[in-house]
Scaffold this motif. Structure first.
Motif, PDB file in Angstrom:
ATOM      1  N   ALA A 103     -10.711 -15.564   8.234  1.00  0.00           N
ATOM      2  CA  ALA A 103      -9.888 -14.469   7.708  1.00  0.00           C
ATOM      3  C   ALA A 103     -10.631 -13.774   6.585  1.00  0.00           C
ATOM      4  O   ALA A 103     -11.596 -14.316   6.016  1.00  0.00           O
ATOM      5  CB  ALA A 103      -8.540 -14.993   7.213  1.00  0.00           C
ATOM      6  N   SER A 104     -10.189 -12.574   6.251  1.00  0.00           N
ATOM      7  CA  SER A 104     -10.755 -11.838   5.115  1.00  0.00           C
ATOM      8  C   SER A 104      -9.672 -10.931   4.549  1.00  0.00           C
ATOM      9  O   SER A 104      -8.680 -10.619   5.216  1.00  0.00           O
ATOM     10  CB  SER A 104     -11.972 -11.008   5.542  1.00  0.00           C
ATOM     11  N   VAL A 105      -9.869 -10.495   3.301  1.00  0.00           N
ATOM     12  CA  VAL A 105      -8.903  -9.602   2.663  1.00  0.00           C
ATOM     13  C   VAL A 105      -9.662  -8.525   1.894  1.00  0.00           C
ATOM     14  O   VAL A 105     -10.759  -8.764   1.371  1.00  0.00           O
ATOM     15  CB  VAL A 105      -7.958 -10.401   1.727  1.00  0.00           C
ATOM     16  N   GLU A 106      -9.106  -7.315   1.863  1.00  0.00           N
ATOM     17  CA  GLU A 106      -9.722  -6.203   1.146  1.00  0.00           C
ATOM     18  C   GLU A 106      -8.646  -5.255   0.649  1.00  0.00           C
ATOM     19  O   GLU A 106      -7.527  -5.219   1.184  1.00  0.00           O
ATOM     20  CB  GLU A 106     -10.706  -5.448   2.052  1.00  0.00           C
ATOM     21  N   LYS A 107      -8.978  -4.497  -0.384  1.00  0.00           N
ATOM     22  CA  LYS A 107      -8.052  -3.486  -0.902  1.00  0.00           C
ATOM     23  C   LYS A 107      -7.886  -2.394   0.149  1.00  0.00           C
ATOM     24  O   LYS A 107      -8.867  -1.906   0.723  1.00  0.00           O
ATOM     25  CB  LYS A 107      -8.609  -2.893  -2.208  1.00  0.00           C
ATOM     26  N   ALA A 108      -6.658  -2.016   0.419  1.00  0.00           N
ATOM     27  CA  ALA A 108      -6.381  -1.003   1.432  1.00  0.00           C
ATOM     28  C   ALA A 108      -6.433   0.389   0.810  1.00  0.00           C
ATOM     29  O   ALA A 108      -5.762   0.634  -0.195  1.00  0.00           O
ATOM     30  CB  ALA A 108      -5.012  -1.244   2.063  1.00  0.00           C
ATOM     31  N   PRO A 109      -7.187   1.314   1.406  1.00  0.00           N
ATOM     32  CA  PRO A 109      -7.274   2.678   0.862  1.00  0.00           C
ATOM     33  C   PRO A 109      -6.067   3.516   1.284  1.00  0.00           C
ATOM     34  O   PRO A 109      -6.187   4.516   1.991  1.00  0.00           O
ATOM     35  CB  PRO A 109      -8.580   3.201   1.471  1.00  0.00           C
ATOM     36  N   LEU A 110      -4.885   3.088   0.835  1.00  0.00           N
ATOM     37  CA  LEU A 110      -3.639   3.761   1.182  1.00  0.00           C
ATOM     38  C   LEU A 110      -3.045   4.386  -0.070  1.00  0.00           C
ATOM     39  O   LEU A 110      -2.926   3.717  -1.097  1.00  0.00           O
ATOM     40  CB  LEU A 110      -2.649   2.769   1.801  1.00  0.00           C
ATOM     41  N   VAL A 111      -2.659   5.637   0.031  1.00  0.00           N
ATOM     42  CA  VAL A 111      -2.152   6.368  -1.135  1.00  0.00           C
ATOM     43  C   VAL A 111      -0.646   6.572  -1.002  1.00  0.00           C
ATOM     44  O   VAL A 111      -0.069   6.486   0.079  1.00  0.00           O
ATOM     45  CB  VAL A 111      -2.866   7.727  -1.290  1.00  0.00           C
ATOM     46  N   GLY A 112      -0.013   6.854  -2.155  1.00  0.00           N
ATOM     47  CA  GLY A 112       1.389   7.195  -2.162  1.00  0.00           C
ATOM     48  C   GLY A 112       2.331   6.017  -2.008  1.00  0.00           C
ATOM     49  O   GLY A 112       3.515   6.209  -1.739  1.00  0.00           O
ATOM     50  N   LEU A 113       1.834   4.788  -2.197  1.00  0.00           N
ATOM     51  CA  LEU A 113       2.674   3.603  -2.065  1.00  0.00           C
ATOM     52  C   LEU A 113       3.180   3.168  -3.442  1.00  0.00           C
ATOM     53  O   LEU A 113       2.559   3.454  -4.469  1.00  0.00           O
ATOM     54  CB  LEU A 113       1.886   2.456  -1.427  1.00  0.00           C
ATOM     55  N   PRO A 114       4.297   2.443  -3.485  1.00  0.00           N
ATOM     56  CA  PRO A 114       4.837   2.029  -4.788  1.00  0.00           C
ATOM     57  C   PRO A 114       4.031   0.925  -5.458  1.00  0.00           C
ATOM     58  O   PRO A 114       4.232   0.659  -6.646  1.00  0.00           O
ATOM     59  CB  PRO A 114       6.245   1.532  -4.427  1.00  0.00           C
ATOM     60  N   ALA A 115       3.134   0.270  -4.721  1.00  0.00           N
ATOM     61  CA  ALA A 115       2.315  -0.805  -5.278  1.00  0.00           C
ATOM     62  C   ALA A 115       1.020  -0.878  -4.485  1.00  0.00           C
ATOM     63  O   ALA A 115       0.960  -0.397  -3.342  1.00  0.00           O
ATOM     64  CB  ALA A 115       3.062  -2.150  -5.202  1.00  0.00           C
ATOM     65  N   PRO A 116      -0.036  -1.460  -5.056  1.00  0.00           N
ATOM     66  CA  PRO A 116      -1.290  -1.601  -4.307  1.00  0.00           C
ATOM     67  C   PRO A 116      -1.079  -2.401  -3.028  1.00  0.00           C
ATOM     68  O   PRO A 116      -0.284  -3.341  -2.980  1.00  0.00           O
ATOM     69  CB  PRO A 116      -2.201  -2.350  -5.291  1.00  0.00           C
ATOM     70  N   ALA A 117      -1.798  -2.023  -1.983  1.00  0.00           N
ATOM     71  CA  ALA A 117      -1.710  -2.698  -0.687  1.00  0.00           C
ATOM     72  C   ALA A 117      -3.069  -3.288  -0.336  1.00  0.00           C
ATOM     73  O   ALA A 117      -4.121  -2.815  -0.799  1.00  0.00           O
ATOM     74  CB  ALA A 117      -1.252  -1.724   0.393  1.00  0.00           C
ATOM     75  N   PHE A 118      -3.039  -4.321   0.507  1.00  0.00           N
ATOM     76  CA  PHE A 118      -4.249  -5.034   0.884  1.00  0.00           C
ATOM     77  C   PHE A 118      -4.230  -5.309   2.383  1.00  0.00           C
ATOM     78  O   PHE A 118      -3.170  -5.587   2.957  1.00  0.00           O
ATOM     79  CB  PHE A 118      -4.359  -6.355   0.108  1.00  0.00           C
ATOM     80  N   PHE A 119      -5.400  -5.198   3.006  1.00  0.00           N
ATOM     81  CA  PHE A 119      -5.536  -5.516   4.424  1.00  0.00           C
ATOM     82  C   PHE A 119      -5.966  -6.980   4.553  1.00  0.00           C
ATOM     83  O   PHE A 119      -7.039  -7.362   4.096  1.00  0.00           O
ATOM     84  CB  PHE A 119      -6.575  -4.628   5.092  1.00  0.00           C
ATOM     85  N   LEU A 120      -5.122  -7.789   5.174  1.00  0.00           N
ATOM     86  CA  LEU A 120      -5.457  -9.164   5.503  1.00  0.00           C
ATOM     87  C   LEU A 120      -5.810  -9.193   6.984  1.00  0.00           C
ATOM     88  O   LEU A 120      -4.964  -8.902   7.834  1.00  0.00           O
ATOM     89  CB  LEU A 120      -4.272 -10.091   5.220  1.00  0.00           C
ATOM     90  N   THR A 121      -7.051  -9.546   7.299  1.00  0.00           N
ATOM     91  CA  THR A 121      -7.512  -9.557   8.686  1.00  0.00           C
ATOM     92  C   THR A 121      -7.781 -10.988   9.123  1.00  0.00           C
ATOM     93  O   THR A 121      -8.518 -11.726   8.460  1.00  0.00           O
ATOM     94  CB  THR A 121      -8.779  -8.703   8.853  1.00  0.00           C
ATOM     95  N   ILE A 122      -7.179 -11.368  10.250  1.00  0.00           N
ATOM     96  CA  ILE A 122      -7.346 -12.693  10.834  1.00  0.00           C
ATOM     97  C   ILE A 122      -8.133 -12.530  12.127  1.00  0.00           C
ATOM     98  O   ILE A 122      -7.771 -11.706  12.981  1.00  0.00           O
ATOM     99  CB  ILE A 122      -5.970 -13.333  11.128  1.00  0.00           C
ATOM    100  N   ASP A 123      -9.211 -13.288  12.271  1.00  0.00           N
ATOM    101  CA  ASP A 123     -10.017 -13.174  13.486  1.00  0.00           C
ATOM    102  C   ASP A 123      -9.352 -13.983  14.597  1.00  0.00           C
ATOM    103  O   ASP A 123      -9.478 -15.200  14.657  1.00  0.00           O
ATOM    104  CB  ASP A 123     -11.435 -13.668  13.235  1.00  0.00           C
ATOM    105  N   GLU A 124      -8.653 -13.279  15.493  1.00  0.00           N
ATOM    106  CA  GLU A 124      -7.964 -13.912  16.603  1.00  0.00           C
ATOM    107  C   GLU A 124      -8.734 -13.766  17.910  1.00  0.00           C
ATOM    108  O   GLU A 124      -8.177 -13.872  19.004  1.00  0.00           O
ATOM    109  CB  GLU A 124      -6.559 -13.313  16.750  1.00  0.00           C
ATOM    110  N   THR A 125     -10.043 -13.534  17.814  1.00  0.00           N
ATOM    111  CA  THR A 125     -10.873 -13.321  18.986  1.00  0.00           C
ATOM    112  C   THR A 125     -10.915 -14.562  19.865  1.00  0.00           C
ATOM    113  O   THR A 125     -11.168 -15.665  19.388  1.00  0.00           O
ATOM    114  CB  THR A 125     -12.305 -12.945  18.575  1.00  0.00           C
ATOM    115  N   ALA A 126     -10.668 -14.363  21.162  1.00  0.00           N
ATOM    116  CA  ALA A 126     -10.807 -15.441  22.140  1.00  0.00           C
ATOM    117  C   ALA A 126     -12.244 -15.433  22.661  1.00  0.00           C
ATOM    118  O   ALA A 126     -12.930 -14.410  22.609  1.00  0.00           O
ATOM    119  CB  ALA A 126      -9.817 -15.241  23.285  1.00  0.00           C
TER     120      ALA A 126
END
Length: 242
Positions: free
Chosen positions: A109-132
């Motif tokens: 898994a990995s996590v990064e700051k999400a480049p999303l604007v106009g939200l009430p709080a900072p958002a983050f992308f949590l990515t899980i490698d579900e590759t078969a």
């Protein structure tokens, strides 16, 4: 005064050591794979199997974490005998205390700051490698986290029918997503395209989805059309999304 000063120093060192120990507590069999600071001194943390080095993480990502992909025969044999533990995400307080943690179902898994604007709080992308190991319908799956009040807060969205569902963004051989340009109101939106058979005749249909943050929640708009899309093609133009 010297005695008093020494006592304060000792107490300060003891407090620092206590915080350091709290921050250093990692479950048996895990290592800290990633740390990302967020608001108020809190930290998002990814834990992975202690055997997964940063180089091994990169080598396994997108390959299904299959021991057969390893060049190190001893490590491959060890993982065959004792499979990799599931990655975890956890939210730490400024003191190092674990406020919440979740098992992610897969080793990478990995996590990064999400480049999303106009939200009430900072958002983050949590990515899980579900590759078969095989197939084109699996791959990394991303969810949007908006931590607050000591909670990880996995993002939900509302369907046009008013239902609430977990927001997962797939990156596979037949699905992709990107952060779109903000709408006229300056608020974030995410675009996702995916293609799958429409029925037993194996005719394909392509679905275009847009997730927008409106009225304090993520909302889904989608449309479908006959046709095939895969990641060897260019990402669709913005006009393709509703």
């Amino acid at each position: 005064m010297k005695v008093f000063g020494s006592a304060v120093l000792v107490l300060g060192m003891l407090a620092w050591c206590a915080l350091a120990q709290a921050a250093a507590q990692v479950p048996a069999g895990y290592r800290v794979a990633q740390q990302l600071p967020i608001n108020d001194g809190q930290v998002l943390e990814i834990l992975e199997d202690v055997r997964i080095s940063p180089d091994l993480h990169r080598d396994l990502w997108g390959n299904g974490a299959d021991p057969e992909n390893l060049e190190d025969d001893l490590l491959a044999a060890d993982i065959e005998k004792t499979p990799l533990v599931e990655a975890q995400v956890r939210l730490l307080a400024a003191s190092g205390e674990a406020l919440e943690s979740k098992s992610l179902g897969y080793p990478l898994a990995s996590v990064e700051k999400a480049p999303l604007v106009g939200l009430p709080a900072p958002a983050f992308f949590l990515t899980i490698d579900e590759t078969a190991p095989m197939g084109t319908y699996s791959g990394p799956a991303t969810q949007v986290l908006m931590p607050s009040a000591g909670k990880l807060n996995t993002t939900l969205y509302r369907t046009p029918e008013g239902k609430s569902e977990a927001l997962f963004l797939a990156q596979t051989g037949k699905a992709a997503w990107q952060v779109g340009a903000p709408g006229a109101d300056g608020v974030a939106q995410i675009q996702q395209v995916s293609s799958s058979p429409a029925g037993e005749d194996e005719e394909f249909v392509t679905t275009y989805r847009t997730y927008r943050f409106q009225d304090g929640a993520w909302q889904l708009s989608s449309r479908q059309e006959a046709g095939y899309w895969d990641t060897e093609s260019d990402f669709p133009q913005p006009s393709a999304f509703p």
